[in-house]
Write a protein that holds these residues in place. Sequence first.
Motif, mmCIF file in Angstrom:
data_model
loop_
_atom_site.group_PDB
_atom_site.id
_atom_site.type_symbol
_atom_site.label_atom_id
_atom_site.label_comp_id
_atom_site.label_asym_id
_atom_site.label_seq_id
_atom_site.Cartn_x
_atom_site.Cartn_y
_atom_site.Cartn_z
ATOM 1 N N ALA A 1 -13.228 -28.316 -6.360
ATOM 2 C CA ALA A 1 -14.445 -29.038 -6.687
ATOM 3 C C ALA A 1 -14.423 -29.643 -8.076
ATOM 4 N N ALA A 2 -13.493 -29.210 -8.959
ATOM 5 C CA ALA A 2 -13.463 -29.705 -10.337
ATOM 6 C C ALA A 2 -13.095 -31.185 -10.368
ATOM 7 N N PRO A 3 -13.792 -31.970 -11.186
ATOM 8 C CA PRO A 3 -13.448 -33.399 -11.262
ATOM 9 C C PRO A 3 -12.112 -33.594 -11.966
ATOM 10 N N PRO A 4 -11.424 -34.671 -11.683
ATOM 11 C CA PRO A 4 -10.153 -34.918 -12.367
ATOM 12 C C PRO A 4 -10.380 -35.194 -13.846
ATOM 13 N N PRO A 5 -9.416 -34.911 -14.705
ATOM 14 C CA PRO A 5 -9.597 -35.175 -16.138
ATOM 15 C C PRO A 5 -9.769 -36.672 -16.385
ATOM 16 N N PRO A 6 -10.539 -37.029 -17.410
ATOM 17 C CA PRO A 6 -10.770 -38.458 -17.670
ATOM 18 C C PRO A 6 -9.479 -39.136 -18.130
ATOM 19 N N PRO A 7 -9.331 -40.409 -17.824
ATOM 20 C CA PRO A 7 -8.138 -41.124 -18.284
ATOM 21 C C PRO A 7 -8.168 -41.302 -19.797
ATOM 22 N N THR A 8 -7.013 -41.293 -20.394
ATOM 23 C CA THR A 8 -6.915 -41.470 -21.843
ATOM 24 C C THR A 8 -6.103 -42.725 -22.158
ATOM 25 N N ARG A 9 -6.218 -43.138 -23.405
ATOM 26 C CA ARG A 9 -5.484 -44.322 -23.845
ATOM 27 C C ARG A 9 -5.040 -44.105 -25.284
#
Length: 224
Positions: A62-70
């Motif tokens: 159920a955990a959301p995926p980690p946010p994308p980084t740049r």
Amino acid sequence: MGLRKRSVSHDPDKPDDPGGAAGGSSRRTFLVRGAAAGAGIAGASMLRTVGAPPAAATDAAAAPPPPPTRRLTLSVNGRTRTLDLDVRASLLDAVRDRIGLTGTKKGCNQGACGACTVLVDGRRTLSCLTIAARHEGAEVTTIEGLERLGGGEGLHPVQRAFLEHDGFQCGFCTSGQIMSAAGLLAERPDVPDEDIAEEMSGNLCRCAAYPNINAAVRAARGGK
């Protein structure tokens, strides 16, 4: 006349009261049936537990995926900074939380108070509303680096004017006020007196030190 001796059964499975309310069942039979029913309920519960996925696996799924980084490179107060940032990170959070320049204040965090004002490529900018990832290679100036723009004579003229005219009280908004005034005078070096309050209206002062702030801006501009 003698008393008739009551016959007592010694067979454990034989009902003590064959004609009682139990309808012919002995106490032992009743207990055995009750235990069997309890065991059945417990077994069904165990089957449901065994068939369910582990709680940790459920949470992980159920955990959301980690946010994308740049990876982002900025020039902050003349120093090159390379950061791996959440693409949603604000310039304010990058400056304060990642670089550690806390002179820029987080006030309303909604672009209404002006406490977070910095200069981006020389322009006044509300850093709380600015997505850092959109400013690759930008020149960012915070209150800690404003002296660099003052001609190498110590404090920037706007900083000196705020000190001389007591352009602050509690001081929380002061860094934003000074950065906004420095940006204003860079954009409009001859800004007339009557426009100063309007030009500085995006920077709020809860202490209401506006007369002194306006006097400081006029002094830094070069007029009284």
